[in-house]
Structures are given as structure tokens and as C-alpha cells.
Design an enzyme around this catalytic site. Structure first.
Site, PDB file in Angstrom:
ATOM      1  N   SER A  63      -7.377  -0.367   4.396  1.00 56.02           N
ATOM      2  CA  SER A  63      -6.921  -1.657   3.706  1.00 56.02           C
ATOM      3  C   SER A  63      -7.384  -1.489   2.369  1.00 56.02           C
ATOM      4  CB  SER A  63      -7.146  -2.801   4.395  1.00 56.02           C
ATOM      5  OG  SER A  63      -8.509  -3.096   4.032  1.00 56.02           O
ATOM      6  N   LYS A  64      -6.655  -2.516   1.485  1.00 52.74           N
ATOM      7  CA  LYS A  64      -6.879  -2.465   0.069  1.00 52.74           C
ATOM      8  C   LYS A  64      -8.584  -2.398  -0.256  1.00 52.74           C
ATOM      9  CE  LYS A  64      -3.008  -3.041  -2.158  1.00 52.74           C
ATOM     10  NZ  LYS A  64      -2.554  -1.905  -2.269  1.00 52.74           N
ATOM     11  N   ARG A  65      -9.140  -3.030   0.942  1.00 51.10           N
ATOM     12  CA  ARG A  65     -10.846  -3.095   0.734  1.00 51.10           C
ATOM     13  C   ARG A  65     -11.250  -1.626   0.351  1.00 51.10           C
ATOM     14  NH1 ARG A  65     -13.637  -3.865   4.695  1.00 51.10           N
ATOM     15  NH2 ARG A  65     -11.730  -3.615   6.188  1.00 51.10           N
TER      16      ARG A  65
END
Ligand code: GLU
Length: 464
Positions: free
Chosen positions: A239-241
């Protein structure tokens, strides 16, 4: 039978890195088997599908060099054909008209919850004769098997078994006559002659529902390969994380497409211990057996390493062309003709150890800039009075030198010696004068690339 694969993205977002890998696997498999790779845009969700996303997906695939055969097709445009198949199933007795209202279905579920039985809707219309049908809105449902089990063979997951009582009589055609997605996928795959369905394992459960349609139509079934998701380095879903997740973001970060293809191919697939390979090798080697069963972890360091190796072996002109695309993706000005000439001359010493285009461009600063060179802060610190004096002394000697690496090294070494210093001491001031940067290719490479006149002019500028 010739291989036909497809990539079937829903244009409800841009091209995600997971989608890019699915496309790559399909492309590699088709290309490696002399087959066909098709692109189908699954735009049946009219509310969430946008032209912008469709274009972003095509752009992402184009950047990655994943060329598809023929024109991309639109799933929504085939709605009439999907509906016709629903009616064919009805005519065959493999599907039925269901007149249950939303309220009745809800009441069924409520009762099932109270009685702790399955909430899968069991329509009372499944076996009602047409003569007893009311004149009311209806949906068309498939007659799902009620007992036994279904086993599907998957090239990645092996045999997967599902209890048939977990399958509901899914809707094929809504009461407004529009087909559901599950039907559209099967009809399109069949009509497009798809022989191998390679896609994310989030679609594995769908395969059982889709299988009912193949069975009912008596259509040949494609080979299935459901590939595990991509995880971040911490083992959680990417994910973006973790960093960039969109294909376009990787282009804008300056990763070369060949490196991306190589890295994405290794993400969940392996061929022995091979980490670095060419497209030709990947096409030859790629097979469904080599796909791992467990989720692959995205490793940014490894991506960079592989990209660096691809930059090192790339054709100079092709690399330059790709860098123009990178500049456009970041909104930067393209290289001018003069800059392109400089880059081509310098490419041999820029490619080593650059893992991304921004790194390569940083090293190329000495050919991208022009006189007078404005040194950045770090470089300027090298241009003290003493060193400016030494640079001034160097210029007449360079005027008489023939322009080869050995001679240049000799001239710089003897100048350093005359000042009782190691040659390395002169590197900083020379870099500052020639590139205006503290990081650059070696000073001798820069001198050779810039040529005699330009080198001397830059040294004179800095010595003033
Ligand atoms: N449209 C689906 C998706 O984007 C893919 C369906 C399929 O490959 O069968 O996830």
C-alpha cells in the site's frame, strides 16, 4: 492450440503495480508461446469507470513496453451479447426467471439468520414452470449445483475444492436487462478465445462461480493461474505506506522500463537463481510452474539494483529516448539537441552505477549545463584561492597536451606533485570547475567528453 491471454483491468483507478505484474505475466506467457495478448477494459461499472483511468492504464502498459494485440475491447460494449447468453442459458433450462422482490430476499435472509442456517438466497422460482410465471419484473439466475463439490485445477494453487452448497443461484441478468460482471467475464473470455486466465488470486472464488457458466454453456475452460498478491517489505499488503503503488509513479521516479519488467517478473515468479535477465530470456523462461504460492514481498533495494544493471547494459540512444519520456512524466523540459549530443558522448561514463534516471541526470550535469558553470555550495567550497591558482596553472599545460587519458592524467599528476599534493586533492576543485558539482564522473572522463577547448575554458572561468 495457440495461446491467448488477456489483461482485463477495471478502469476504476490507474494502473497499480499489482495490475502491471498481472499484465506482464500474461504478456510474457503469450509472447513466449508465440501467442496473442489481448487487452479488455472491464468498464461495466459505469459509475466508477472513467476515460481518464482507461487512458492511464494504456499509458502505463505502453510505458512498460507491454504491447497488446489488436485494439483494446470494451466489456460494456458487449452487453447485448452477454444478455443473449443469459437468455440462451434460460432456454437450455440451466437458468431461470426469478420474480422474488428485494423485500422477499431480505426476509429470507433475516429468517436464515434467526434460524442460523445459510443466508445464501434459495429462490422459490427455481423449478416453477413458465406457465405459472407472473407478468412482473424478474432477474435471470443460474441453477447452481446444490450438492457435491467442485474441484478446479489451478496452475499456481494446484487443485482447489469448493463445496457446491456454498454456491448461490447467482444473478446473470438484472431486472433492467443488464448483465452482471461475472457473466460478462466468461462470455468475453470465451468469445475472445482466451486459453489461459492469469490473474490475481483475489479472483479465485470467482472462478467457481464462472465455472458454472462454462459448464452450463458446455464451453471449453481456460487454464487457470491465480497469482498471490504483492506484499510490502513488512509482509502486509502493498500500500501507499510502503512507497509508490502506481505504475506511473515508478515512471516518474525514473526507473527504466526494462528494469521494471525484470523486477516485476521476479516478483512472485522465479527461474532458478536468476535475478537479472533480458526480455528475450524472460519470454523464453516464463512458465506458470515458476509462480510461487505465497505472496511476494516488494523489495525496493532489489528493484534499484536490477534497474542499475539494466541501465548499465542499455543501448545509449534508446536510453536517451526513454529519459525524454521520464522528463515528460515529471513535467520537466526535454533535453535540447545540444544536451542530447553531450549525453550521448558521456553515456559510457554515466551509465555505470546509476540506478535511476535522476541519478544518471545528476551525474550528467556537466554536459547538461553550459558556461559559465555555477558551482553549487559543496563544489564552490573547493574553489579556494589556492586551488583557483592551481587551476590557472593547469590551463597552459593542457593547451599543449594531446587529448588522451594517459596524457591528461600525467599533466594533472605532475601539477599536483609540483604543489606537493596527492592527485586526489585536485579532484574536488577540478570537478567544481568542470561540473559545478561535487558528484560527477571522473575528472578525466569529463575532460575527454568535454574536449580540449571547453575543458580549458571552464578551468579558466573557475580560476578567475
Ligand atoms: N477486472 C478485474 C480486475 O481488474 C479482472 C478480472 C479478471 O481478470 O478476470 O480485477
Amino acid at each position: 492450440m495457440s495461446v491467448v491471454t488477456r489483461f482485463a483491468p477495471s478502469p476504476t483507478g490507474a494502473l497499480h503495480i499489482g495490475g502491471a505484474r498481472t499484465a506482464l505475466f500474461n504478456w510474457l506467457y503469450a509472447r513466449g508461446h508465440g501467442g496473442t495478448f489481448l487487452l479488455r477494459i472491464e468498464d461495466t461499472d459505469r459509475a466508477r469507470s472513467t476515460d481518464e483511468n482507461r487512458q492511464a492504464i494504456l499509458d502505463g502498459l505502453t510505458w512498460l513496453g507491454l504491447d497488446w494485440d489488436g485494439e483494446p475491447t470494451s466489456q460494456a460494449a458487449n452487453a447485448d451479447r452477454h444478455a443473449a447468453v443469459a437468455h440462451e442459458l434460460l432456454a437450455k433450462g440451466a437458468a431461470y426467471k426469478c420474480f422474488s422482490t428485494q423485500d422477499e430476499i431480505e426476509a429470507f435472509r433475516e429468517k436464515a439468520r434467526e434460524e442460523k442456517t445459510s443466508t445464501l438466497f434459495r429462490s422459490p422460482w427455481r423449478d416453477v414452470a413458465a406457465a405459472d410465471h407472473p407478468d412482473a419484473p424478474y432477474v435471470i439466475r443460474i441453477k447452481a449445483p446444490r450438492d457435491g463439490q467442485t474441484t478446479l485445477h489451478d496452475e499456481v494453487q494446484s487443485d482447489v475444492t469448493f463445496a457446491n452448497n456454498q454456491l448461490d443461484d447467482m444473478i446473470l441478468l438484472r431486472s433492467d436487462g443488464t448483465p452482471v460482471y461475472m457473466l460478462a467475464v466468461v462470455v468475453d473470455d470465451h468469445d475472445m478465445g482466451v486459453t489461459h486466465v492469469i490473474r490475481g488470486d483475489d479472483h479465485l472464488a470467482n472462478a467457481f462461480r464462472q465455472n458454472m457458466i462454462y459448464e452450463a454453456m458446455g464451453w471449453p475452460k481456460p487454464v487457470l493461474a491465480h497469482i498471490p498478491l504483492i506484499f510490502g517489505p513488512d509482509g502486509k499488503k502493498l500500500s501507499k505506506r510502503h512507497g509508490a503503488t502506481g505504475a506511473a509513479e515508478y515512471q516518474a521516479l525514473g526507473y527504466p522500463a526494462a528494469g521494471m519488467r525484470n523486477y516485476l517478473a521476479r516478483l512472485g515468479w522465479s527461474h532458478g537463481d536468476d535475478e537479472f535477465f533480458t526480455d528475450a530470456q524472460a519470454k523464453e523462461w516464463f512458465d506458470l510452474n515458476g509462480i510461487g504460492k505465497s505472496p511476494a514481498r516488494f523489495d525496493f533495494k532489489k528493484l534499484e539494483n536490477i534497474c542499475g544493471q539494466h541501465i548499465a547494459v542499455a543501448d545509449d540512444a534508446a536510453l536517451l529516448q526513454e529519459m525524454q519520456g521520464y522528463l515528460a512524466a515529471t513535467g520537466a523540459e526535454p533535453f535540447t539537441e545540444a544536451q542530447k549530443d553531450g549525453m550521448l558522448k558521456a553515456m559510457y561514463c554515466l551509465k555505470e552505477r546509476a540506478k535511476t534516471f535522476p541519478e544518471l541526470i545528476e551525474k550528467a550535469h556537466f554536459v547538461l549545463t553550459s558556461r559559465p558553470i555555477a558551482p553549487d555550495e559543496k563544489a564552490a567550497a573547493h574553489l579556494t584561492d589556492v586551488f583557483r591558482g592551481i587551476l590557472g596553472e593547469l590551463t597552459p599545460q593542457l593547451q599543449n597536451a594531446s587529448w588522451s587519458r594517459d596524457i591528461l592524467e600525467g599533466v594533472v599528476a605532475s601539477t599536483a606533485e609540483a604543489h606537493d599534493m596527492k592527485l586526489g586533492k585536485l579532484a574536488g576543485p577540478l570537478r567544481a570547475a568542470l561540473a559545478g558539482r561535487a558528484v560527477s564522473p571522473s575528472v578525466f572522463d569529463m575532460m575527454l567528453v568535454l574536449g580540449q577547448d571547453e575543458t580549458i575554458a571552464r578551468l579558466q572561468d573557475a580560476s578567475r
